[in-house]
Design a protein around this motif. Sequence first.
Motif, PDB file in Angstrom:
ATOM      1  N   CYS A  11      45.574  43.386  34.279  1.00 36.34           N
ATOM      2  CA  CYS A  11      44.482  42.994  35.172  1.00 36.34           C
ATOM      3  C   CYS A  11      44.840  41.665  35.840  1.00 36.34           C
ATOM      4  N   SER A  12      44.016  41.259  36.806  1.00 37.48           N
ATOM      5  CA  SER A  12      44.352  40.090  37.613  1.00 37.48           C
ATOM      6  C   SER A  12      43.886  38.782  36.968  1.00 37.48           C
ATOM      7  N   HIS A  13      44.439  37.693  37.453  1.00 39.71           N
ATOM      8  CA  HIS A  13      44.074  36.353  37.003  1.00 39.71           C
ATOM      9  C   HIS A  13      42.995  35.816  37.936  1.00 39.71           C
ATOM     10  N   GLY A  14      41.830  35.515  37.379  1.00 36.80           N
ATOM     11  CA  GLY A  14      40.725  34.992  38.181  1.00 36.80           C
ATOM     12  C   GLY A  14      40.760  33.484  38.251  1.00 36.80           C
ATOM     13  N   CYS A  15      40.025  32.922  39.179  1.00 37.68           N
ATOM     14  CA  CYS A  15      39.971  31.471  39.368  1.00 37.68           C
ATOM     15  C   CYS A  15      38.567  30.956  39.071  1.00 37.68           C
ATOM     16  N   LEU A  16      38.503  29.889  38.325  1.00 37.67           N
ATOM     17  CA  LEU A  16      37.242  29.199  38.073  1.00 37.67           C
ATOM     18  C   LEU A  16      37.083  28.108  39.101  1.00 37.67           C
ATOM     19  N   PRO A  17      35.914  27.751  39.514  1.00 41.76           N
ATOM     20  CA  PRO A  17      34.621  28.355  39.184  1.00 41.76           C
ATOM     21  C   PRO A  17      34.364  29.589  40.040  1.00 41.76           C
ATOM     22  N   PHE A  18      33.406  30.427  39.592  1.00 43.60           N
ATOM     23  CA  PHE A  18      32.952  31.572  40.375  1.00 43.60           C
ATOM     24  C   PHE A  18      31.474  31.773  40.081  1.00 43.60           C
ATOM     25  N   ASN A  19      30.812  32.560  40.907  1.00 49.07           N
ATOM     26  CA  ASN A  19      29.396  32.857  40.700  1.00 49.07           C
ATOM     27  C   ASN A  19      29.242  34.261  40.154  1.00 49.07           C
ATOM     28  N   TYR A  20      28.342  34.424  39.193  1.00 49.44           N
ATOM     29  CA  TYR A  20      27.988  35.725  38.658  1.00 49.44           C
ATOM     30  C   TYR A  20      26.479  35.872  38.756  1.00 49.44           C
ATOM     31  N   LEU A  21      26.020  36.822  39.554  1.00 51.57           N
ATOM     32  CA  LEU A  21      24.593  37.026  39.811  1.00 51.57           C
ATOM     33  C   LEU A  21      23.933  35.731  40.277  1.00 51.57           C
ATOM     34  N   GLY A  22      24.653  34.976  41.098  1.00 49.82           N
ATOM     35  CA  GLY A  22      24.118  33.745  41.657  1.00 49.82           C
ATOM     36  C   GLY A  22      24.215  32.534  40.756  1.00 49.82           C
ATOM     37  N   VAL A  23      24.738  32.706  39.543  1.00 50.44           N
ATOM     38  CA  VAL A  23      24.859  31.601  38.578  1.00 50.44           C
ATOM     39  C   VAL A  23      26.310  31.139  38.564  1.00 50.44           C
ATOM     40  N   PRO A  24      26.550  29.829  38.796  1.00 54.54           N
ATOM     41  CA  PRO A  24      27.932  29.359  38.754  1.00 54.54           C
ATOM     42  C   PRO A  24      28.492  29.357  37.334  1.00 54.54           C
ATOM     43  N   ILE A  25      29.675  29.931  37.196  1.00 51.79           N
ATOM     44  CA  ILE A  25      30.406  29.922  35.930  1.00 51.79           C
ATOM     45  C   ILE A  25      31.496  28.871  36.094  1.00 51.79           C
ATOM     46  N   VAL A  26      31.398  27.791  35.321  1.00 52.81           N
ATOM     47  CA  VAL A  26      32.303  26.661  35.488  1.00 52.81           C
ATOM     48  C   VAL A  26      32.871  26.243  34.148  1.00 52.81           C
ATOM     49  N   VAL A  27      33.926  25.446  34.200  1.00 50.40           N
ATOM     50  CA  VAL A  27      34.491  24.810  33.020  1.00 50.40           C
ATOM     51  C   VAL A  27      33.831  23.453  32.864  1.00 50.40           C
TER      52      VAL A  27
END
Length: 80
Positions: free
Chosen positions: A59-75
């Motif tokens: 599978c692919s390598h994703g980049c942070l941050p991203f939004n999931y259902l309008g909620v930011p997913i951050v480190v």
Amino acid sequence: MLMTFVFYRTNNKSFTNLSIFVKTYGDFSGQYLNNSKSSFFTMDNFSRFVTKIQRLLSCSHGCLPFNYLGVPIVVGAPKC
């Protein structure tokens, strides 16, 4: 759409076990992981490390941050 976070140690055995688990789950439930829609995220972005994980998990390598259902997913702690 279902999002599941799985936290794993970064070694071959852990990734192999994760791949076996996902395949076994699919075989029993009929719900298979779509690798083209799946991503993994890392704290370290060393290209050799990322390439190795891509090969093991297919599978692919994703980049942070991203939004999931309008909620930011951050480190780390969210900032205003």
